[in-house]
Enzyme design. Structure first.
Site, PDB file in Angstrom:
ATOM      1  CG  LEU A  76      -1.948  -1.033   1.393  1.00 26.76           C
ATOM      2  CD1 LEU A  76      -2.591  -0.967   2.773  1.00 26.76           C
ATOM      3  CD2 LEU A  76      -3.007  -0.859   0.316  1.00 26.76           C
ATOM      4  CG  ASP A  77       0.078   5.034  -2.046  1.00 25.06           C
ATOM      5  OD1 ASP A  77      -0.552   5.144  -0.982  1.00 25.06           O
ATOM      6  OD2 ASP A  77      -0.280   5.559  -3.098  1.00 25.06           O
ATOM      7  CE  LYS A  78       5.478   9.431   3.818  1.00 23.81           C
ATOM      8  NZ  LYS A  78       6.247  10.583   3.432  1.00 23.81           N
TER       9      LYS A  78
END
Length: 175
Positions: free
Chosen positions: A101-103
Protein backbone atom coordinates in the site's frame (compact mmCIF):
# COMPACT_ATOMS: atom_id res chain seq x y z
CA UNK A 1 15.47 -27.20 0.12
CA UNK A 2 17.83 -24.46 -1.09
CA UNK A 3 20.63 -23.76 1.35
CA UNK A 4 19.91 -20.03 1.53
CA UNK A 5 16.26 -20.73 2.44
CA UNK A 6 17.36 -23.22 5.10
CA UNK A 7 19.74 -20.62 6.57
CA UNK A 8 17.02 -17.95 6.50
CA UNK A 9 14.66 -20.37 8.26
CA UNK A 10 17.35 -20.76 10.94
CA UNK A 11 17.26 -17.01 11.47
CA UNK A 12 20.73 -16.33 10.05
CA UNK A 13 19.74 -13.51 7.64
CA UNK A 14 17.57 -12.83 4.60
CA UNK A 15 18.06 -15.18 1.65
CA UNK A 16 20.27 -12.62 -0.10
CA UNK A 17 22.23 -12.10 3.09
CA UNK A 18 22.64 -15.87 3.36
CA UNK A 19 23.99 -15.99 -0.19
CA UNK A 20 26.75 -13.61 0.86
CA UNK A 21 27.56 -15.74 3.93
CA UNK A 22 27.73 -18.87 1.75
CA UNK A 23 30.05 -17.13 -0.75
CA UNK A 24 32.33 -16.14 2.16
CA UNK A 25 32.89 -19.83 2.94
CA UNK A 26 31.37 -19.66 6.42
CA UNK A 27 28.93 -22.55 5.88
CA UNK A 28 29.64 -26.26 6.17
CA UNK A 29 27.33 -29.09 5.14
CA UNK A 30 28.22 -32.41 6.74
CA UNK A 31 31.64 -31.00 7.65
CA UNK A 32 32.51 -29.75 4.14
CA UNK A 33 32.82 -26.03 3.38
CA UNK A 34 30.35 -24.80 0.77
CA UNK A 35 30.80 -21.63 -1.30
CA UNK A 36 28.61 -22.44 -4.30
CA UNK A 37 25.18 -20.80 -4.40
CA UNK A 38 22.05 -22.76 -5.29
CA UNK A 39 22.99 -25.93 -3.42
CA UNK A 40 20.21 -28.02 -1.93
CA UNK A 41 20.24 -29.31 1.62
CA UNK A 42 18.12 -32.04 3.19
CA UNK A 43 17.01 -30.71 6.60
CA UNK A 44 16.31 -34.25 7.82
CA UNK A 45 19.68 -35.77 6.88
CA UNK A 46 22.27 -32.99 6.50
CA UNK A 47 24.17 -31.20 9.25
CA UNK A 48 24.62 -27.50 8.51
CA UNK A 49 26.88 -25.19 10.49
CA UNK A 50 27.80 -21.50 10.41
CA UNK A 51 31.24 -20.57 11.71
CA UNK A 52 31.41 -23.97 13.41
CA UNK A 53 28.02 -23.68 15.15
CA UNK A 54 25.32 -26.17 14.14
CA UNK A 55 22.12 -24.65 12.79
CA UNK A 56 18.58 -25.91 13.07
CA UNK A 57 15.48 -24.29 11.63
CA UNK A 58 13.53 -22.53 14.33
CA UNK A 59 11.03 -20.77 12.18
CA UNK A 60 7.37 -21.02 12.91
CA UNK A 61 5.05 -19.49 10.39
CA UNK A 62 3.76 -16.17 11.69
CA UNK A 63 0.86 -14.22 10.18
CA UNK A 64 -0.04 -10.69 11.23
CA UNK A 65 -2.94 -8.62 9.92
CA UNK A 66 -2.15 -4.95 10.39
CA UNK A 67 -4.12 -1.81 9.72
CA UNK A 68 -1.47 0.33 8.00
CA UNK A 69 -1.99 4.00 8.76
CA UNK A 70 -1.18 6.85 6.38
CA UNK A 71 2.44 7.99 6.40
CA UNK A 72 3.95 4.51 6.93
CA UNK A 73 5.78 2.67 4.14
CA UNK A 74 5.25 -1.00 3.26
CA UNK A 75 8.79 -2.29 3.45
CA UNK A 76 10.96 -4.12 5.93
CA UNK A 77 13.76 -1.51 5.75
CA UNK A 78 13.76 2.05 4.48
CA UNK A 79 16.99 3.77 3.51
CA UNK A 80 15.27 7.17 3.81
CA UNK A 81 14.56 6.71 7.51
CA UNK A 82 10.77 6.70 7.15
CA UNK A 83 8.57 4.73 9.52
CA UNK A 84 7.92 1.20 8.19
CA UNK A 85 5.14 -1.28 8.90
CA UNK A 86 7.64 -3.34 10.92
CA UNK A 87 8.21 -0.35 13.21
CA UNK A 88 4.55 -0.71 14.26
CA UNK A 89 5.03 -4.29 15.50
CA UNK A 90 6.67 -5.89 18.49
CA UNK A 91 7.26 -9.33 16.96
CA UNK A 92 10.54 -11.24 17.16
CA UNK A 93 9.96 -13.15 13.89
CA UNK A 94 11.56 -11.81 10.71
CA UNK A 95 8.44 -10.66 8.86
CA UNK A 96 7.87 -8.98 5.52
CA UNK A 97 4.76 -7.35 4.03
CA UNK A 98 2.70 -9.28 1.48
CA UNK A 99 1.88 -6.76 -1.21
CA UNK A 100 2.04 -3.01 -0.94
CA UNK A 101 0.00 0.00 0.00
CA UNK A 102 1.57 3.34 -0.84
CA UNK A 103 2.71 5.71 1.90
CA UNK A 104 -0.44 7.86 1.71
CA UNK A 105 -2.85 4.88 1.75
CA UNK A 106 -4.26 3.09 4.74
CA UNK A 107 -5.77 -0.36 5.03
CA UNK A 108 -5.35 -4.01 5.96
CA UNK A 109 -1.98 -5.52 5.21
CA UNK A 110 -0.71 -9.04 5.77
CA UNK A 111 2.81 -9.56 7.15
CA UNK A 112 4.38 -13.00 7.40
CA UNK A 113 7.55 -15.06 7.31
CA UNK A 114 5.81 -17.62 5.07
CA UNK A 115 7.36 -17.04 1.65
CA UNK A 116 5.27 -19.73 -0.03
CA UNK A 117 2.01 -18.09 1.04
CA UNK A 118 3.29 -14.66 0.02
CA UNK A 119 4.15 -16.02 -3.42
CA UNK A 120 0.73 -17.68 -3.82
CA UNK A 121 -0.98 -14.39 -2.96
CA UNK A 122 1.16 -11.98 -4.98
CA UNK A 123 2.51 -13.80 -8.04
CA UNK A 124 0.65 -12.60 -11.16
CA UNK A 125 0.22 -16.16 -12.46
CA UNK A 126 -1.89 -17.02 -9.40
CA UNK A 127 -4.39 -14.27 -10.33
CA UNK A 128 -5.48 -13.55 -6.76
CA UNK A 129 -7.84 -10.57 -6.72
CA UNK A 130 -7.04 -7.58 -4.54
CA UNK A 131 -9.79 -5.32 -3.19
CA UNK A 132 -9.36 -1.57 -2.74
CA UNK A 133 -11.94 0.89 -1.44
CA UNK A 134 -11.31 4.41 -2.72
CA UNK A 135 -13.21 7.39 -1.27
CA UNK A 136 -13.71 10.32 -3.61
CA UNK A 137 -14.28 13.90 -2.48
CA UNK A 138 -16.62 14.23 -5.44
CA UNK A 139 -17.87 11.84 -8.08
CA UNK A 140 -16.36 12.19 -11.56
CA UNK A 141 -18.77 10.82 -14.19
CA UNK A 142 -17.21 8.02 -16.24
CA UNK A 143 -14.22 7.53 -13.93
CA UNK A 144 -15.00 3.81 -13.57
CA UNK A 145 -13.96 3.04 -17.17
CA UNK A 146 -10.64 4.81 -16.71
CA UNK A 147 -9.93 3.06 -13.41
CA UNK A 148 -10.90 -0.34 -14.82
CA UNK A 149 -8.55 -0.07 -17.80
CA UNK A 150 -5.29 -2.06 -17.68
CA UNK A 151 -2.15 -0.03 -17.08
CA UNK A 152 1.53 -0.75 -17.62
CA UNK A 153 3.80 -0.96 -14.58
CA UNK A 154 7.49 -1.78 -15.00
CA UNK A 155 6.90 -3.20 -18.47
CA UNK A 156 4.00 -5.42 -17.41
CA UNK A 157 0.35 -4.79 -18.11
CA UNK A 158 -2.18 -5.24 -15.32
CA UNK A 159 -5.41 -7.14 -15.75
CA UNK A 160 -8.56 -5.07 -16.17
CA UNK A 161 -10.05 -4.09 -12.82
CA UNK A 162 -13.63 -4.62 -11.74
CA UNK A 163 -15.06 -1.35 -10.45
CA UNK A 164 -18.23 -0.95 -8.45
CA UNK A 165 -19.55 2.46 -7.45
CA UNK A 166 -20.99 2.80 -3.96
CA UNK A 167 -22.90 6.02 -3.31
CA UNK A 168 -24.19 7.69 -0.20
CA UNK A 169 -25.96 11.05 -0.26
CA UNK A 170 -22.80 13.06 0.28
CA UNK A 171 -20.00 10.57 -0.44
CA UNK A 172 -18.85 8.33 -3.28
CA UNK A 173 -16.62 5.32 -2.96
CA UNK A 174 -15.20 2.98 -5.59
CA UNK A 175 -14.71 -0.70 -4.82
Amino acid sequence: MRLNKYLADCGVASRRGCDAIIAQGRIKINGKTVTQLGIDVNPDNDTVSLDGKRLKPKRRDVYVMLHKPKGVVCTAKDDKGRKTVLDLLDVKARLFPVGRLDKDSEGMLLLTNDGELANRLTHPKKEVDKVYLVWLSRYIPGCEASIASPIEIDGRTTRPAKVETLRAEDETALL
